[in-house]
Design a protein around this motif. Structure first.
Motif: not given
Length: 463
Positions: A129-135, A421-425
């Motif tokens: 899985x990818x490791x990111x989320x958008x806000x 704008x996104x969060x995550x490793x």
């Protein structure tokens, strides 16, 4: 207490991983996909199978022919044929990929293959899985890129912009026409100036002018889905962190603006969303490419099949020994050592404790993600704007995290000339990849370990 390395202004390091809210441990394998290694390629019992030759295959009596007929096999392919005839190259050449048309699990049938004298191993494809989320959507403005300023990235550009360094981004898909990215992609001039339909550069891939789609086995890594809930947007976001075009009065800046990106798509067009169906084939293309750095903003949790996947680790070792610098996201799946309300209050998932025991001592730590946890890979965790560990980031001894950097509120590119704008490793990893490019660009002849050591030794310790 263990200290973790946070990038300092001298080395300009920021590391981000993005974590989608999908759980790899709820489905540990890709259904209906297997990799099989045979003892020899000389015997006639290993036919390739696809819909166009199904009639010929169905008439056979061998085990593989019967598999095409009775087990709904869609294709049998040889994906790792580009390496040498000895050592790891020989081993990889003897792997076949088997995809079932109904995507059901066929464990019993695959177990039966192991009874054949010429079959050495059968592996399932680990769920990655990818490791990111958008806000939320954001305005086009480099002034909101706090993370570049945090590591003094703009000042670093007085000394290096990454010129001459190529980074392979192995990810779901890419917006090849984005206003801030279309000038950042690497152009394979041998194929561009060559004959259409011919493998002009002899690398085994036809007309791979600008990257490759490993999942659909063609030369188009572009994302064509227009529905944001279904589109494959992660690769576009990761690429923007590394090499969005600055000073064009559009969008954003980036950490390594003169780096060239080889986009390698590993999520098939036949699947909606971003399931990573061909990460191993994508990694193979990256190994054979002219890229010096490979970014992998994805991984699988500490599942026995991932950690012990001989094929995945074999490819990682091959990339490392060929001189590639491998960077990967540590993961966003666990939240140890943080009060639960810290994550809940800012809308991040559900905090979770993980324990493990060494000898008589029990430790609380986050779990491993692969490929980041392999020793040959530079594993990147995430920090917040106040230089603390981000509550969503994996970290710690068990996670094999090498370095950490900002992973919250990262403004980057998204498909169709948008910005988010996104969060995550997932986004920490490309930031580190870009910073490694800045360092390596100054002296491209040094080995990758010198670059890694310089980056790690220049970071601050945080608790």
């Amino acid at each position: 207490m263990k200290k973790y390395k946070q990038l300092t202004p001298i080395i300009f390091l920021i590391f981000l991983l993005s974590a989608y809210h999908t759980k790899a441990d709820t489905l540990s394998y890709i259904k209906g996909t297997y990799y099989m290694r045979v003892s020899s390629l000389q015997a006639p019992f290993v036919p390739l199978c696809n819909p166009s030759n199904a009639s010929a295959i169905l008439s056979g009596t061998d085990a593989f022919n019967r598999m095409c007929r009775f087990s709904s096999v869609h294709t049998i392919t040889r994906p790792f044929t580009g390496f040498g005839p000895t050592g790891l190259g020989d081993t990889l050449n003897r792997y076949f990929r088997i995809d079932f048309a109904d995507t059901s699990v066929h464990d019993e049938f695959m177990d039966s293959l192991l009874t054949l004298t010429y079959v050495e191993i059968v592996e399932k494809l680990p769920q990655m899985q990818t490791f990111g989320t958008f806000t939320f959507p954001n305005d086009k403005s480099a002034t909101k890129q706090w993370y570049i300023d945090k590591v003094k990235g703009f000042q670093a550009h007085d000394y290096s912009t990454g010129s001459g360094i190529i980074i392979a981004v192995v990810d779901d898909a890419f917006d090849m026409n984005h206003e801030d990215l279309k000038g950042s992609y690497y152009i394979n001039t041998a194929e561009k100036n060559g004959t259409p339909g011919v493998d002009d550069d002899g690398n085994g891939y036809i007309d791979d002018i600008t990257g490759w789609d490993a999942s659909d086995n063609d030369n188009d890594p572009h994302n064509y889905e227009t529905n944001f809930n279904l589109m494959k947007y992660h690769g576009t976001m990761v690429t923007g962190v590394i090499a969005a075009t600055p000073n064009n009065y559009k969008g954003i800046a980036s950490i390594a603006p003169d780096v060239k990106i080889i986009p390698i798509k590993i999520s098939s067009d036949s699947f909606s969303g971003n399931p990573l169906t061909h990460p191993l084939e994508g990694l193979m293309y990256a190994i054979q490419s002219p890229a010096k750095i490979i970014n992998m903003s994805w991984g699988g949790k500490e599942l026995e099949n991932v950690a012990n996947s001989s094929l995945l680790h074999m490819l990682i070792i091959l990339a490392h020994t060929s001189g590639k610098l491998l960077v990967a996201s540590a993961g966003n799946g666990h939240y140890p050592f943080f009060e639960q309300t810290k994550c809940i209050d800012i809308g991040r998932g559900k905090p979770k404790w993980e324990s493990y025991t060494i000898g008589s001592t029990t430790y609380f730590d986050s779990a491993r993600n692969y490929p980041a946890a392999f020793a040959e890979v530079l594993s990147v965790g995430a920090t917040s704007s106040n230089d603390q560990k981000a509550c969503f980031s994996d970290y710690g001894t068990m996670s094999h995290v090498d370095i950490m950097a900002p992973g919250e509120a990262i403004l980057t590119t998204s498909p169709f000339n948008n910005y988010m704008t996104v969060d995550g490793t997932s986004f920490s990893s490309p930031m580190v990849a870009g910073i490694c490019a800045l360092v390596w660009s100054i002296n491209p002849l040094v080995p990758q370990q010198i670059v890694i050591d310089r980056v790690k030794n220049s970071a601050d310790n945080i608790k």
